[in-house]
Write an enzyme that holds these catalytic residues in place. Sequence first.
Site, PDB file in Angstrom:
ATOM      1  N   LEU A 180      -5.055   4.443   0.416  1.00  0.00           N
ATOM      2  CA  LEU A 180      -6.298   3.939   1.030  1.00  0.00           C
ATOM      3  C   LEU A 180      -6.114   2.434   1.199  1.00  0.00           C
ATOM      4  O   LEU A 180      -6.567   1.623   0.380  1.00  0.00           O
ATOM      5  CB  LEU A 180      -7.492   4.262   0.133  1.00  0.00           C
ATOM      6  CG  LEU A 180      -7.935   5.716   0.166  1.00  0.00           C
ATOM      7  CD1 LEU A 180      -8.846   6.022  -1.014  1.00  0.00           C
ATOM      8  CD2 LEU A 180      -8.640   6.058   1.485  1.00  0.00           C
ATOM      9  N   HIS A 181      -5.453   2.066   2.291  1.00  0.00           N
ATOM     10  CA  HIS A 181      -4.999   0.684   2.496  1.00  0.00           C
ATOM     11  C   HIS A 181      -6.068  -0.351   2.162  1.00  0.00           C
ATOM     12  O   HIS A 181      -5.837  -1.267   1.380  1.00  0.00           O
ATOM     13  CB  HIS A 181      -4.563   0.492   3.960  1.00  0.00           C
ATOM     14  CG  HIS A 181      -3.519   1.457   4.423  1.00  0.00           C
ATOM     15  ND1 HIS A 181      -2.188   1.377   4.066  1.00  0.00           N
ATOM     16  CD2 HIS A 181      -3.625   2.562   5.225  1.00  0.00           C
ATOM     17  CE1 HIS A 181      -1.520   2.377   4.629  1.00  0.00           C
ATOM     18  NE2 HIS A 181      -2.367   3.110   5.326  1.00  0.00           N
ATOM     19  N   ASP A 182      -7.238  -0.212   2.763  1.00  0.00           N
ATOM     20  CA  ASP A 182      -8.270  -1.249   2.597  1.00  0.00           C
ATOM     21  C   ASP A 182      -8.850  -1.267   1.190  1.00  0.00           C
ATOM     22  O   ASP A 182      -9.120  -2.343   0.640  1.00  0.00           O
ATOM     23  CB  ASP A 182      -9.392  -1.038   3.621  1.00  0.00           C
ATOM     24  CG  ASP A 182      -8.927  -1.281   5.050  1.00  0.00           C
ATOM     25  OD1 ASP A 182      -9.495  -0.669   5.969  1.00  0.00           O
ATOM     26  OD2 ASP A 182      -7.973  -2.062   5.248  1.00  0.00           O
TER      27      ASP A 182
ATOM     28  N   THR B 297       0.828  -1.224   0.000  1.00  0.00           N
ATOM     29  CA  THR B 297       0.000   0.000   0.000  1.00  0.00           C
ATOM     30  C   THR B 297       0.860   1.271   0.000  1.00  0.00           C
ATOM     31  O   THR B 297       0.481   2.277  -0.596  1.00  0.00           O
ATOM     32  CB  THR B 297      -0.972   0.016   1.197  1.00  0.00           C
ATOM     33  OG1 THR B 297      -0.228   0.056   2.432  1.00  0.00           O
ATOM     34  CG2 THR B 297      -1.885  -1.208   1.190  1.00  0.00           C
TER      35      THR B 297
END
Length: 325
Positions: free
Chosen positions: A240-242, A194
């Site tokens: 936006l990691h997720d 990420t």
Amino acid sequence: MPKIPVIIDTDPGQDDAFAILLALGEPSLEVLGLTTVAGNMGLTQTTDNARRIVELAGRGDIPVHAGSPRPLVRKPHPVPEIHGATGIDGWDWAPARSGAAVGHAVDFIIDTVLHHPDPVTLIALGPQTNIALALRRAPEIAKSIAGIVFMGGGYFEGGNMTPAAEYNILVDPEAARIVLGAGVPITAVPIDCTHRAPAPVNWSATLAAHGTEVMRACAGMMEFFERYGNAKHGTPSRPLHDAIAVGALLWPELFTGELCPVDVECAGELTTGMTVVDWLRQTGKPDNCLWLNGCVDPAELYRRMEVALAGLGRCAAAPHGSAEM
Ligand code: RIB
Ligand code: CA
């Protein structure tokens, strides 16, 4: 193309919100339900947040099943300093019109995996407590799960909560170890990946320009979410990691990684929560995880996200509180 049936396990969190909205906006995914877990915020808050997010998208029909209120053996570790008092600060959210669905998240995961006509993919965006409990309660589901894609961990990048540990794994390292040892095909989307996929600088302005309620909410959440990370890391924008984890399931061609053995430190004085990646296969342990370590085209990734988000919204003629689309 047949749709990919997924369950999203989540602790909203602004980046969880983007991930959920992306999944709902992408026609190639069939979101069977959300399961919530204590993580960024307490379980009551993450569950209410999940309801608000699906209703914002005009998908109040998506069931949200509440799960574990705490990690397997450790104390909860909410992070309002990162996500704000609500966990999804940055937007004036309409109250959720419906509450959690009947049934515990763990039972929903087990029942859905065992009885859905097609193999189900689990997308884990928070501490993996619910998924670990499901695997412990019904080990037979392991052979029926199509795969698990989780956002979590770090190796070449170290950690984002301690020098060694990323948040989702640090909060419940025992759960992550159970999941990694269950024999399910796993794709890990760690901060090694990420951090190679930051959002375009000032992306919130691009989102806001679309003018829809969803895009204005995303713009506000993005702006809030970037404040803490940009200050901490000295960066002009944040990943936006997720949402990147959902992107990895949707568009694997945009990512690089290696299949290798991965385990989790659960007893280190300095390294608890560390994902120990045997990148050079020196342990002789079996490969149990596709460990993503890069993104080949971040601009294309966020362009595709923008397209999916732009198509979402409550019924255009229906203000708050009216029937879903
Ligand atoms: O380290 C990032 C992860 O921790 C994301 O899932 C974010 O929502 C937080 O849960
Ligand atoms: Ca999360």
